[in-house]
Design an enzyme around this catalytic site. Structure first.
Site, PDB file in Angstrom:
ATOM      1  N   ASP A   8       0.856  -1.292  -0.080  1.00 40.29           N
ATOM      2  CA  ASP A   8      -0.117   0.019  -0.103  1.00 40.29           C
ATOM      3  C   ASP A   8       0.790   1.103   0.016  1.00 40.29           C
ATOM      4  O   ASP A   8       1.853   1.301   0.770  1.00 40.29           O
ATOM      5  CB  ASP A   8      -1.004   0.105   1.412  1.00 40.29           C
ATOM      6  N   ASP A 129     -15.001  -3.763  -1.740  1.00 37.06           N
ATOM      7  CA  ASP A 129     -14.627  -3.564  -0.354  1.00 37.06           C
ATOM      8  C   ASP A 129     -15.765  -3.466   0.688  1.00 37.06           C
ATOM      9  O   ASP A 129     -16.702  -2.712   0.243  1.00 37.06           O
ATOM     10  CB  ASP A 129     -13.896  -2.418  -0.113  1.00 37.06           C
TER      11      ASP A 129
END
Length: 253
Positions: A8, A129
């Site tokens: 990330d 998500d």
């Protein structure tokens, strides 16, 4: 089952968030390319990159960092974060990204997903998500009324090659994967599903093998790799293509 390390990227650095909260970010390395090389050295066959700035801004922000990683390694890379128009996706694939991950547009512009799947067949992944079964968008800052299962079915029909399912409540928490939600999604779509969020141990990874016959073909691992809770080489040996035995499908049921 493929074990996919997550990198990330926030402000050009390799970080991990807790439950998707940008205010709870932890920097693990100032240079994501070094991290990428380390995962390759440990046997990674694919990397999962997320442009966290891009997810928040709605456009690619860390493109130069991603390009540096691509030039440094020789394994496939999938990238998500801020991919909300054809040009951005096209530019990403042109520099060597194997697959682009769409999130927000799947909810807000489903017709664009159809267009992208037609333009780049086999290269479009949809990231779902979910927070309590509902789909979150815009870098997880907003939660829609769209049900994760319904979205998965729609995206499969529109041509998505794969679905990445992330349980936000478990992401970065090391609390284990949401097997029930993964099972429900995998049973409802005909395309591969990749699990994401909550992996904390080899036991968690082994538990996912019971879902492999349903189409859960990979797992993204983040914080557990960075804290040392999971060793990548051991994880690949345990559940990867070279594993020494299969776990019976009902072993963890």
């Amino acid at each position: 089952m493929e074990v996919i390390p997550a990198i990330d990227i926030l402000d050009g650095k390799c970080v991990r968030l807790y439950q998707g909260d940008y205010q709870q970010s932890q920097v693990f390395n100032d240079n994501p390319a070094i991290v990428a090389r380390e995962w390759v050295n440990q046997g990674a066959t694919r990397l999962h990159l997320v442009d966290l700035d891009g997810a928040k801004e709605g456009k690619s922000v860390n493109l130069s960092t991603i390009e540096t990683i691509l030039n440094d390694i020789a394994i496939p890379v999938q990238v998500g974060g801020g991919l909300r128009d054809l040009e951005t996706v096209s530019n990403l694939l042109k520099i060597g990204v194997e697959k682009a991950i769409l999130g927000t547009v799947a909810v807000e512009k489903p017709e664009l997903v159809s267009e992208l799947c037609q333009s780049f067949p086999g290269q479009i992944i949809v990231g779902i998500d979910a927070r309590d079964g509902k789909v979150a968008t815009r870098g997880w800052l907003e939660t829609s009324e769209v049900e994760a299962i319904a979205l998965g079915q729609d995206m499969a029909k529109r041509g998505a090659s794969t679905i990445i399912y992330t349980d936000i409540h478990r992401d970065g928490t090391l609390s284990g994967p949401n097997l029930a939600a993964l099972r429900e999604l995998a049973e409802s779509v005909e395309i591969p599903v990749i699990a994401s969020g909550g992996i904390s141990s080899l036991t968690d990874l082994l538990s996912l093998l019971s879902l492999e016959p349903l189409g859960v073909t990979g797992v993204i691992v983040g914080r557990a790799l960075y804290t040392g809770a999971v060793n990548l080489s051991e994880a690949i040996s345990a559940i990867g293509s070279g594993r020494w035995q299969d776990v019976p499908p009902n072993f963890f049921a």
